[in-house]
Design an enzyme around this catalytic site. Sequence first.
Site, mmCIF file in Angstrom:
data_model
loop_
_atom_site.group_PDB
_atom_site.id
_atom_site.type_symbol
_atom_site.label_atom_id
_atom_site.label_comp_id
_atom_site.label_asym_id
_atom_site.label_seq_id
_atom_site.Cartn_x
_atom_site.Cartn_y
_atom_site.Cartn_z
ATOM 1 N N GLU A 91 -1.392 -6.385 -8.825
ATOM 2 C CA GLU A 91 -1.745 -6.578 -7.342
ATOM 3 C C GLU A 91 -1.085 -7.734 -7.002
ATOM 4 O OE1 GLU A 91 -3.488 -5.067 -4.508
ATOM 5 O OE2 GLU A 91 -2.675 -7.112 -3.760
ATOM 6 N N ASP A 120 0.902 0.470 3.431
ATOM 7 C CA ASP A 120 1.943 1.420 4.078
ATOM 8 C C ASP A 120 3.276 0.408 3.963
ATOM 9 O OD1 ASP A 120 0.027 3.133 4.727
ATOM 10 O OD2 ASP A 120 -0.830 1.428 6.248
ATOM 11 N N GLY A 137 4.410 -6.168 -7.597
ATOM 12 C CA GLY A 137 4.498 -4.727 -8.690
ATOM 13 C C GLY A 137 6.017 -4.205 -8.822
ATOM 14 N N HIS A 194 -9.880 7.215 -4.123
ATOM 15 C CA HIS A 194 -9.835 6.815 -5.459
ATOM 16 C C HIS A 194 -10.147 7.859 -6.510
ATOM 17 C CE1 HIS A 194 -10.577 2.980 -3.286
ATOM 18 N NE2 HIS A 194 -9.543 2.963 -4.001
ATOM 19 N N ASP A 223 -0.442 2.583 -5.623
ATOM 20 C CA ASP A 223 -1.899 2.628 -4.588
ATOM 21 C C ASP A 223 -1.320 1.503 -3.956
ATOM 22 O OD1 ASP A 223 -3.946 2.490 -3.515
ATOM 23 O OD2 ASP A 223 -5.216 1.830 -5.347
ATOM 24 N N SER A 224 -0.589 1.747 -3.105
ATOM 25 C CA SER A 224 -0.119 0.439 -2.236
ATOM 26 C C SER A 224 -0.099 0.692 -0.728
ATOM 27 C CB SER A 224 1.255 -0.100 -2.644
ATOM 28 O OG SER A 224 2.065 0.723 -2.051
ATOM 29 N N PRO A 232 4.518 -6.788 2.429
ATOM 30 C CA PRO A 232 4.815 -6.806 0.979
ATOM 31 C C PRO A 232 5.277 -5.440 0.116
ATOM 32 C CG PRO A 232 2.656 -7.159 1.274
ATOM 33 C CD PRO A 232 3.237 -7.154 2.611
#
Length: 297
Positions: A119, A172, A151, A75, A169-170, A176
């Site tokens: 999200e 692999d 997103g 982060h 920031d998702s 989704p």
Amino acid sequence: RDEKSSEEGSPIRTRDVWFTERDDKIALSLKHDGKLYDVQSDFQKVEVYKTQAYGNLLTLDGMVMTSEKDEYVYHEMITHIPTLTHPKPKRALVIGGGDGGTARELLRHDCYDEVVMVEIDDKVIEACKEHLPGIASAFGNPKLNLIVDDGIKYVKDAADGSFDIVIVDSTDPVGPAEGLFTVEFYKEVYRILSDDGIMITQSESPRFNSKVFKEIYQVYRSIFGQDQVHCYLAYIPTYPTGMWSFSYSSKGKAHPLKDFNAEESKAFAKKHGLKYYNEGIHQAAFALPSFVAEMIS
Ligand code: AAT
């Protein structure tokens, strides 16, 4: 579960329960004291384990997303590098990031007027608020605009040039998040960035996800330009192989090292008591091992 005998011969139950993230060829195991959250959402299986080594651990479909003890690496690195090299970011978009860690770090910077976070899965948010509260600490911040939606759809509908920083920031590229690894999606991100805008993505492990890693850098370069895309690394012990990469793609002139001010970074890291990011790491992170540099050359 192990059943062991004491010296007197009476059985003593000792807990020996492990969470294991498995791939075809490698696995990562963490010993835990039970599952705290276990919900099948509309999108994925959301679980939280109480691990002995890394504190509470969020997994989605059996894959590690974040843990209380090493979350700060990911982060801090996904947020402070772009924020401290953009001339003056005011509006940021986070795609994914349901644990809240990326929003928490962005909102340490006073320059932001608004952080929009999109999200897809409200169960991730719920699980983290309940069981990883230190990560989910920014949800009450008035500058955070939390949207529970896809997103990809959000980016498609957003106005041209409306964000200074976009952070992907998702998960692999399965489930989704599959559509978050396509040319069409990154073209839309480029469009919604302001002239000096920067896109940051978590770009998988060069060692473990080599194919995706190589391909997405080609995609980024085809959209942002050959010299506009940079790769940096961080050490994240709970992700496969521990070597994790992030991409930095600049629409305008912002450069991750030329626009870096060591004094400013040092003061920022000190003021907020950061645990990974500092002025030395900022520069060192862009030094790539030869095998990694070659993969994206
Ligand atoms: N902060 C580090 C943790 C993550 S979580 C990634 C988040 O992206 C998840 O909460 C997931 O629900 C969300 N997500 C997936 N697809 C979409 C989408 N299409 N739109 C919005 N959000 C989405 C990342 C960990 C990195 C993995 C390392 N192996």
